[in-house]
Design a protein around this motif. Sequence first.
Motif, PDB file in Angstrom:
ATOM      1  N   MET A  62       0.825  -1.208   0.000  1.00  0.00           N
ATOM      2  CA  MET A  62       0.000   0.000   0.000  1.00  0.00           C
ATOM      3  C   MET A  62       0.865   1.266   0.000  1.00  0.00           C
ATOM      4  SD  MET A  62      -3.105  -0.904  -0.345  1.00  0.00           S
ATOM      5  CE  MET A  62      -2.442  -2.159  -1.419  1.00  0.00           C
ATOM      6  N   ASP A  63       2.017   1.226   0.683  1.00  0.00           N
ATOM      7  CA  ASP A  63       2.951   2.351   0.631  1.00  0.00           C
ATOM      8  C   ASP A  63       3.424   2.575  -0.800  1.00  0.00           C
ATOM      9  OD1 ASP A  63       2.765   2.469   3.407  1.00  0.00           O
ATOM     10  OD2 ASP A  63       4.785   1.675   3.759  1.00  0.00           O
ATOM     11  N   VAL A  64       3.779   1.484  -1.477  1.00  0.00           N
ATOM     12  CA  VAL A  64       4.256   1.576  -2.858  1.00  0.00           C
ATOM     13  C   VAL A  64       3.157   2.144  -3.759  1.00  0.00           C
ATOM     14  CG1 VAL A  64       5.049   0.251  -4.860  1.00  0.00           C
ATOM     15  CG2 VAL A  64       5.946  -0.275  -2.580  1.00  0.00           C
ATOM     16  N   ILE A  65       1.946   1.609  -3.623  1.00  0.00           N
ATOM     17  CA  ILE A  65       0.832   2.073  -4.458  1.00  0.00           C
ATOM     18  C   ILE A  65       0.569   3.562  -4.216  1.00  0.00           C
ATOM     19  CG2 ILE A  65      -1.664   1.846  -4.876  1.00  0.00           C
ATOM     20  CD1 ILE A  65       0.029  -0.366  -6.139  1.00  0.00           C
ATOM     21  N   GLY A  66       0.700   4.015  -2.983  1.00  0.00           N
ATOM     22  CA  GLY A  66       0.517   5.433  -2.688  1.00  0.00           C
ATOM     23  C   GLY A  66       1.499   6.304  -3.445  1.00  0.00           C
ATOM     24  N   VAL A  67       2.766   5.884  -3.514  1.00  0.00           N
ATOM     25  CA  VAL A  67       3.772   6.639  -4.257  1.00  0.00           C
ATOM     26  C   VAL A  67       3.506   6.536  -5.759  1.00  0.00           C
ATOM     27  CG1 VAL A  67       6.236   6.817  -4.809  1.00  0.00           C
ATOM     28  CG2 VAL A  67       5.501   6.493  -2.438  1.00  0.00           C
ATOM     29  N   VAL A  68       3.139   5.357  -6.249  1.00  0.00           N
ATOM     30  CA  VAL A  68       2.798   5.198  -7.666  1.00  0.00           C
ATOM     31  C   VAL A  68       1.683   6.163  -8.040  1.00  0.00           C
ATOM     32  CG1 VAL A  68       1.744   3.626  -9.362  1.00  0.00           C
ATOM     33  CG2 VAL A  68       3.585   2.807  -7.876  1.00  0.00           C
ATOM     34  N   ARG A  69       0.656   6.249  -7.205  1.00  0.00           N
ATOM     35  CA  ARG A  69      -0.476   7.152  -7.481  1.00  0.00           C
ATOM     36  C   ARG A  69      -0.021   8.594  -7.560  1.00  0.00           C
ATOM     37  NH1 ARG A  69      -4.791   7.141  -3.513  1.00  0.00           N
ATOM     38  NH2 ARG A  69      -6.015   8.087  -5.166  1.00  0.00           N
ATOM     39  N   GLU A  70       0.812   9.011  -6.612  1.00  0.00           N
ATOM     40  CA  GLU A  70       1.266  10.404  -6.596  1.00  0.00           C
ATOM     41  C   GLU A  70       2.152  10.729  -7.800  1.00  0.00           C
ATOM     42  OE1 GLU A  70       3.444  13.580  -3.645  1.00  0.00           O
ATOM     43  OE2 GLU A  70       2.327  11.908  -2.759  1.00  0.00           O
ATOM     44  N   VAL A  71       3.057   9.832  -8.123  1.00  0.00           N
ATOM     45  CA  VAL A  71       3.941  10.051  -9.274  1.00  0.00           C
ATOM     46  C   VAL A  71       3.123  10.048 -10.563  1.00  0.00           C
ATOM     47  CG1 VAL A  71       5.849   9.069 -10.605  1.00  0.00           C
ATOM     48  CG2 VAL A  71       6.005   9.192  -8.108  1.00  0.00           C
ATOM     49  N   ALA A  72       2.188   9.113 -10.707  1.00  0.00           N
ATOM     50  CA  ALA A  72       1.346   9.056 -11.904  1.00  0.00           C
ATOM     51  C   ALA A  72       0.508  10.322 -12.045  1.00  0.00           C
ATOM     52  CB  ALA A  72       0.449   7.825 -11.868  1.00  0.00           C
ATOM     53  N   ALA A  73       0.002  10.840 -10.937  1.00  0.00           N
ATOM     54  CA  ALA A  73      -0.785  12.078 -10.989  1.00  0.00           C
ATOM     55  C   ALA A  73       0.085  13.240 -11.454  1.00  0.00           C
ATOM     56  CB  ALA A  73      -1.394  12.383  -9.623  1.00  0.00           C
ATOM     57  N   ARG A  74       1.318  13.298 -10.986  1.00  0.00           N
ATOM     58  CA  ARG A  74       2.242  14.367 -11.433  1.00  0.00           C
ATOM     59  C   ARG A  74       2.506  14.271 -12.927  1.00  0.00           C
ATOM     60  NH1 ARG A  74       7.208  14.221  -7.074  1.00  0.00           N
ATOM     61  NH2 ARG A  74       5.972  14.507  -5.185  1.00  0.00           N
ATOM     62  N   VAL A  75       2.793  13.055 -13.397  1.00  0.00           N
ATOM     63  CA  VAL A  75       3.064  12.866 -14.824  1.00  0.00           C
ATOM     64  C   VAL A  75       1.829  13.242 -15.634  1.00  0.00           C
ATOM     65  CG1 VAL A  75       3.596  11.154 -16.616  1.00  0.00           C
ATOM     66  CG2 VAL A  75       4.867  11.145 -14.447  1.00  0.00           C
ATOM     67  N   ARG A  76       0.676  12.791 -15.209  1.00  0.00           N
ATOM     68  CA  ARG A  76      -0.574  13.120 -15.916  1.00  0.00           C
ATOM     69  C   ARG A  76      -0.795  14.625 -15.950  1.00  0.00           C
ATOM     70  NH1 ARG A  76      -5.304  11.987 -12.492  1.00  0.00           N
ATOM     71  NH2 ARG A  76      -4.543  13.974 -11.725  1.00  0.00           N
ATOM     72  N   ASP A  77      -0.590  15.292 -14.819  1.00  0.00           N
ATOM     73  CA  ASP A  77      -0.794  16.740 -14.771  1.00  0.00           C
ATOM     74  C   ASP A  77       0.191  17.483 -15.666  1.00  0.00           C
ATOM     75  OD1 ASP A  77      -2.843  16.265 -12.976  1.00  0.00           O
ATOM     76  OD2 ASP A  77      -1.703  16.919 -11.214  1.00  0.00           O
ATOM     77  N   GLU A  78       1.429  17.009 -15.732  1.00  0.00           N
ATOM     78  CA  GLU A  78       2.462  17.669 -16.539  1.00  0.00           C
ATOM     79  C   GLU A  78       2.358  17.340 -18.022  1.00  0.00           C
ATOM     80  OE1 GLU A  78       6.172  16.435 -14.791  1.00  0.00           O
ATOM     81  OE2 GLU A  78       5.778  17.533 -12.925  1.00  0.00           O
ATOM     82  N   ARG A  79       1.948  16.115 -18.362  1.00  0.00           N
ATOM     83  CA  ARG A  79       2.005  15.645 -19.745  1.00  0.00           C
ATOM     84  C   ARG A  79       0.642  15.343 -20.365  1.00  0.00           C
ATOM     85  NH1 ARG A  79       7.186  14.981 -22.025  1.00  0.00           N
ATOM     86  NH2 ARG A  79       8.675  15.480 -20.393  1.00  0.00           N
ATOM     87  N   GLY A  80      -0.400  15.257 -19.548  1.00  0.00           N
ATOM     88  CA  GLY A  80      -1.724  14.959 -20.072  1.00  0.00           C
ATOM     89  C   GLY A  80      -2.105  13.496 -20.017  1.00  0.00           C
ATOM     90  N   ALA A  81      -1.144  12.626 -19.706  1.00  0.00           N
ATOM     91  CA  ALA A  81      -1.422  11.190 -19.640  1.00  0.00           C
ATOM     92  C   ALA A  81      -0.295  10.502 -18.873  1.00  0.00           C
ATOM     93  CB  ALA A  81      -1.523  10.581 -21.036  1.00  0.00           C
ATOM     94  N   ALA A  82      -0.613   9.340 -18.330  1.00  0.00           N
ATOM     95  CA  ALA A  82       0.395   8.502 -17.677  1.00  0.00           C
ATOM     96  C   ALA A  82      -0.024   7.049 -17.851  1.00  0.00           C
ATOM     97  CB  ALA A  82       0.522   8.837 -16.192  1.00  0.00           C
ATOM     98  N   CYS A  83       0.955   6.184 -17.896  1.00  0.00           N
ATOM     99  CA  CYS A  83       0.734   4.741 -17.971  1.00  0.00           C
ATOM    100  C   CYS A  83       1.452   4.128 -16.773  1.00  0.00           C
ATOM    101  CB  CYS A  83       1.307   4.212 -19.278  1.00  0.00           C
ATOM    102  SG  CYS A  83       1.099   2.450 -19.515  1.00  0.00           S
TER     103      CYS A  83
END
Length: 112
Positions: A62-83
């Motif tokens: 769950m700690d890992v998933i929390g960081v994945v979510r935050e990093v993915a949100a940053r990428v999505r916000d900066e680039r418009g999409a994340a995988c």
Amino acid sequence: MSDFYCDEALSGRTPVKVVMETDTVLAFEHTKPSYPVHIVVVPKRHIPSLVDLGDCGEGLLMDVIGVVREVAARVRDERGAACVVTNEGAYQESKHMHWHVLFRGDLPEGLA
């Protein structure tokens, strides 16, 4: 058994550019990126894979998933999409659970 993350990245033997770090999780730019944005998220403690959590239990997952979510949100916000991708079995080169957060490149018109 190959474990780049324990043997190299987490030990400091291979320097990495940190994107985000908590007490239990490290997110860093991939050392050999395949995409314009290619971030790897790993637990600092060895977990073999998503399917085999070893003796770590689901709390660290769950700690890992929390960081994945935050990093993915940053990428999505900066680039418009994340995988977000993780691999299992023969697809998993390093036998240490890791997640890739990617931006694969230009988006088709109308999606950006």
